[in-house]
Design a protein around this motif. Structure first.
Motif, mmCIF file in Angstrom:
data_model
loop_
_atom_site.group_PDB
_atom_site.id
_atom_site.type_symbol
_atom_site.label_atom_id
_atom_site.label_comp_id
_atom_site.label_asym_id
_atom_site.label_seq_id
_atom_site.Cartn_x
_atom_site.Cartn_y
_atom_site.Cartn_z
ATOM 1 N N LYS A 61 -0.700 6.651 -23.761
ATOM 2 C CA LYS A 61 -0.230 7.609 -24.769
ATOM 3 C C LYS A 61 -0.452 6.983 -26.158
ATOM 4 O O LYS A 61 -0.172 5.798 -26.364
ATOM 5 N N ASP A 111 14.490 16.354 -20.095
ATOM 6 C CA ASP A 111 13.398 15.755 -20.860
ATOM 7 C C ASP A 111 13.268 16.299 -22.272
ATOM 8 O O ASP A 111 12.153 16.433 -22.787
ATOM 9 N N HIS A 125 1.139 21.590 -25.535
ATOM 10 C CA HIS A 125 1.456 20.861 -26.770
ATOM 11 C C HIS A 125 0.292 19.992 -27.229
ATOM 12 O O HIS A 125 0.305 19.487 -28.342
ATOM 13 N N LYS A 126 -0.733 19.840 -26.366
ATOM 14 C CA LYS A 126 -1.911 19.070 -26.805
ATOM 15 C C LYS A 126 -2.942 19.987 -27.459
ATOM 16 O O LYS A 126 -4.130 19.685 -27.501
ATOM 17 N N GLY A 147 2.247 26.706 -23.343
ATOM 18 C CA GLY A 147 3.270 26.009 -24.120
ATOM 19 C C GLY A 147 4.505 25.773 -23.268
ATOM 20 O O GLY A 147 5.203 24.783 -23.418
ATOM 21 N N ASN A 200 -0.406 9.365 -18.566
ATOM 22 C CA ASN A 200 -0.110 8.340 -19.579
ATOM 23 C C ASN A 200 1.260 7.703 -19.357
ATOM 24 O O ASN A 200 1.707 6.880 -20.145
ATOM 25 N N ASP A 212 1.383 14.262 -16.853
ATOM 26 C CA ASP A 212 2.022 13.723 -15.638
ATOM 27 C C ASP A 212 3.493 14.126 -15.573
ATOM 28 O O ASP A 212 4.005 14.469 -14.507
ATOM 29 N N GLY A 213 4.177 14.157 -16.738
ATOM 30 C CA GLY A 213 5.550 14.653 -16.725
ATOM 31 C C GLY A 213 5.589 16.102 -16.234
ATOM 32 O O GLY A 213 6.517 16.513 -15.520
ATOM 33 N N GLU A 214 4.582 16.834 -16.589
ATOM 34 C CA GLU A 214 4.507 18.255 -16.213
ATOM 35 C C GLU A 214 4.514 18.449 -14.693
ATOM 36 O O GLU A 214 4.903 19.521 -14.192
ATOM 37 N N LEU A 235 4.227 8.399 -19.781
ATOM 38 C CA LEU A 235 5.383 8.647 -20.652
ATOM 39 C C LEU A 235 5.615 10.139 -20.790
ATOM 40 O O LEU A 235 4.672 10.930 -20.718
ATOM 41 N N GLU A 252 13.526 23.072 -15.046
ATOM 42 C CA GLU A 252 14.666 23.876 -15.467
ATOM 43 C C GLU A 252 15.253 24.712 -14.336
ATOM 44 O O GLU A 252 16.469 24.925 -14.268
ATOM 45 N N GLU A 286 7.478 20.048 -12.766
ATOM 46 C CA GLU A 286 7.753 21.488 -12.625
ATOM 47 C C GLU A 286 7.378 21.949 -11.214
ATOM 48 O O GLU A 286 6.232 21.774 -10.781
ATOM 49 N N LEU A 292 5.549 24.509 -20.060
ATOM 50 C CA LEU A 292 4.846 23.628 -19.117
ATOM 51 C C LEU A 292 4.913 24.143 -17.682
ATOM 52 O O LEU A 292 5.875 24.806 -17.289
#
Ligand code: TPP
Length: 684
Positions: A252, A357, A82-83, A129, A190, A160-162, A192, A385, A165, A131
């Motif tokens: 962020k 999320d 997404h970045k 895309g 970041n 970091d959220g990634e 968040l 997931e 997985e 993650l």
């Protein structure tokens, strides 16, 4: 180390630390312009990664903009897809593509897709895309380099959220096992993610200790201190006999005060005013020709509009939604009905909701919004997931009624084996929401457009599947599935606002289709139609039937209006909201009583079309009867970025396309009839 001419090894430009700081700042500004022109995208994370992007693309990586596939180049994998705008700006600043073109971000047919696609833009290394997959791809690339005796490095950028997985950790283990000292991971820490703080959504700390335990070298830097970033990247590139991860502490939204450290800016683009405020803060309002760039985006868009409209089937007048004098319709996203039902039914103590999320946009958080006491039964699982699906099976086994949901592609494809084995094989009461189904998700592009989920889900024994047609039906379907239907169940709804065509009086019976008939034009679209349960319907000898599900039902209704008004054809619209178990009787009657069937689905053709054909070909009562069929749906293509309604046109999913197909079939029916008559005349 730098941007090179691969023919002679000459460095094209040397960037000092100050040059890099300036470039990163400019990239932030161009990023805001591109996001503003797109009207959507991810401001927060693109800004937090920008210093690293500038260092990597302009000084650290060996690559050649004149030869993007130079075999000795360093590879950069953006697992955090997404970045994409940061990646595009890294490429543009390094000279791989014109800087002005980045403003075409997320537009239809543009190379600058919402999530990167390597087949569209030279310099993009892989398509991402979903993650958590990039580190594994990077492991593969690094292994290939080892096998081929090549010395280039592979970088992999993650969030970091990634890290939540599980696949990230499978890849981390593989990298260490294979001693991939040519692999460098970078984590944009970041703190968040979408639903809030990483530590609260699903804590990942102590991240450094985890990577160390996985036998990686760990470097920690301030991700906004250019000297530190460059030093860490150079150290990592020099190698240390094992894979290296750089944990970069970032903010962020960095650089734009009103965006900094605010979760709400994760997936949001600045308005025109916010763009000007942001550019002013960055000291770039005079340096970046934003008005010219926005103008370029508008010109491109005007050409898209022109080409799309030229492609649309034409009729006696404009029948598009809310463009006629009468037949006005209210639009609301189907996803809202899901949230309304959870809010309504959530007092049942057995109901538990699992957060993945992406909670508020798919409305699953409506479960607790007005009733904070339900938070006890809100189980945040992070971006995971696969595990969450099996967790849901465990909860169901103990008598709970778990609900989980995310983008349809991550809710039904990424975790398919977990759905199959943990949930369906055990026949557990798990409700899965495949949200944001179809191309109408829009500018996020192919990776986020679920177009195959119903194939997979409908193939699973024990599974019930509902694809409701509007917000009201979504609420009714959720009510039923959540509390009354036993076993695994899947509900698929959409992101975009679509026509509301039913109300509380409209019948909804799980497993039983509705028949919808156009009667006469009315100021209000829905009131121009009559809806009854298919089993109650009296045959009116219509010319054809249109069998549809989901938001294609309103399109089918609009097609019925076009067909009646322009051609005098009567259409039986069958709302087949329940795909499994399928209402075979409604299909058989439509086939026998009209002999022409068009199916319409916002999915790869087949989830609906082939199930309908299956009923027709397997029903003895229809053996030997001529039934002419045609299918509207996505025709074996991946989706792409674009505005939701543009994509409905581009992928030929509108009422106009249904009507065109119906006319073709009616012509075939007419010539068949004529043939038959001729035949009976010649041979008495
Ligand atoms: C497999 C998968 N699940 C869910 C999403 C939806 N999604 C996009 S970004 C995001 C949050 C990412 O958080 P993080 O990695 O921390 O990135 P950052 O906050 O830096 O943008 C989620 C859940 C996705 N793209 N892929």
């Amino acid at each position: 180390m730098a941007i090179k001419d691969s023919r002679n090894g000459k460095i094209i430009r040397n960037y000092s630390i100050d040059d890099l700081k300036d470039a990163a700042n400019l990239m932030r500004g161009y990023n805001l312009v591109a996001l503003c022109a797109a009207g959507s995208g991810h401001a927060g994370g693109t800004l937090s990664i920008m210093d690293i992007t500038a260092a990597l693309y302009l000084r650290i990586a060996d690559h050649d903009p004149g030869d993007p596939s130079w075999s000795a180049r360093d590879r950069i994998v953006w697992s955090t897809g997404h970045k994409a705008p940061s990646l595009y700006l890294g490429l543009a600043f390094a000279g791989f593509c014109p800087l002005d073109d980045v403003v075409l971000l997320r537009k239809l047919w543009s190379a600058f897709q919402g999530h990167p696609h390597w087949l569209k833009l030279p310099g993009v290394e892989v398509s991402t895309g979903s993650l958590g997959q990039g580190l594994s791809i990077a492991v593969g690339i690094a292994l290939a380099a080892k096998l081929d005796g090549k010395s280039h490095k592979t970088f992999c950028i993650m969030g970091d959220g990634e890290q939540q997985e599980g696949q990230v950790w499978e890849a981390a283990m593989e990298a260490a096992h294979h001693k991939l000292d040519n692999l460098i991971a970078i984590v944009d820490c970041n703190r968040l993610q979408i639903d809030g703080r990483v530590s609260q959504v699903m804590n990942i700390d102590p991240l450094g200790a985890k990577y160390r335990t996985f036998a990686w070298e760990v470097l920690r830097v301030n991700g906004h201190d250019m000297a530190q970033v460059v030093a860490a990247l150079e150290q990592a590139k020099a190698g240390c006999g094992k894979p290296v991860v750089i944990l970069a502490d970032t903010v962020k939204g960095k650089g734009v005060k009103f965006m900094e450290d605010i979760a709400g800016w994760h997936g949001k683009a600045p308005t025109h005013d916010e763009l000007i405020r942001g550019l002013t803060e960055l000291g770039l309002a005079e340096r970046i020709p934003y008005q010219r760039l926005l103008g370029r985006a508008r010109t491109y868009q005007a050409e898209v509009d022109r080409r799309l409209n030229a492609k649309m089937p034409k009729f006696s007048r404009n029948y598009w939604w809310n463009e006629a004098e009468n037949m006005k319709v209210k639009m609301e996203p189907t996803r809202k009905g899901f949230g309304q039902s959870l809010a309504q039914n959530g007092d049942d103590e057995r109901v538990v909701c699992l957060g993945l999320d992406i909670s508020s946009s798919i409305t699953i958080s409506d479960f607790y919004t007005a009733k904070p006491e339900r938070k006890r039964r809100w189980l945040s699982m992070g971006i995971a997931e696969q595990s969450a699906t099996s967790v849901a099976a465990g909860l169901a086994k103990e008598g709970k009624l778990p609900v989980l949901g995310t983008y349809g592609t991550f809710a039904a494809a990424r975790n398919l084996d977990q759905i199959r084995t943990s949930v369906c094989y055990g026949n557990f009461n798990v409700l899965i929401a495949g949200a944001h189904g179809g191309v109408s998700v829009g500018p996020d592009g192919a990776t986020h457009q679920a177009l195959e989920d119903l194939f997979a889900i409908c193939s699973l024994p024990n599974m019930s599947v509902v694809v409701p047609s509007d917000v009201v039906e979504t609420r009714k379907a959720t009510d039923y599935l959540l509390l009354r239907r036993q076993g695994p169940k899947y509900i698929r709804f959409a992101r975009e606002a679509t026509p509301v065509i039913s109300d509380d009086r409209t019948p909804f019976v799980f497993g039983h289709a509705n028949v919808i008939r156009f009667r006469e034009e009315n100021p209000i679209f829905a009131e121009a139609f009559e809806t009854v349960l298919a089993s109650d319907y009296q045959n009116e000898n219509e010319d054809l039937a249109i069998i549809a599900c989901g938001p294609m039902v309103p399109e089918a209704m609009r097609a019925a209006w076009i067909l009646k008004n322009d051609f005098g054809y009567e259409s039986r619209v069958v709302n087949l909201h329940t795909l499994k178990p399928i209402d075979a009787a409604a299909i058989v009657r439509a086939a026998r009583e009209t002999s022409v069937i068009v199916t319409a689905e916002e999915h790869q053709i087949g989830a609906l079309a082939w199930r309908v054909s299956g009923v027709i070909t397997e029903t003895p009562a229809l053996f030997g009867l001529p039934v002419i069929t045609g299918a509207i749906g996505v025709n074996d293509r991946f989706g792409e970025s674009g505005a939701p309604w543009e994509l409905i046109k581009e992928f030929e999913l509108s009422a106009e396309h249904i009507a065109k197909k119906a006319i073709e079939l009616m012509e075939a029916k007419g010539s068949r009839k004529a043939e038959k008559q001729e035949h009976s005349f010649i041979s008495p």
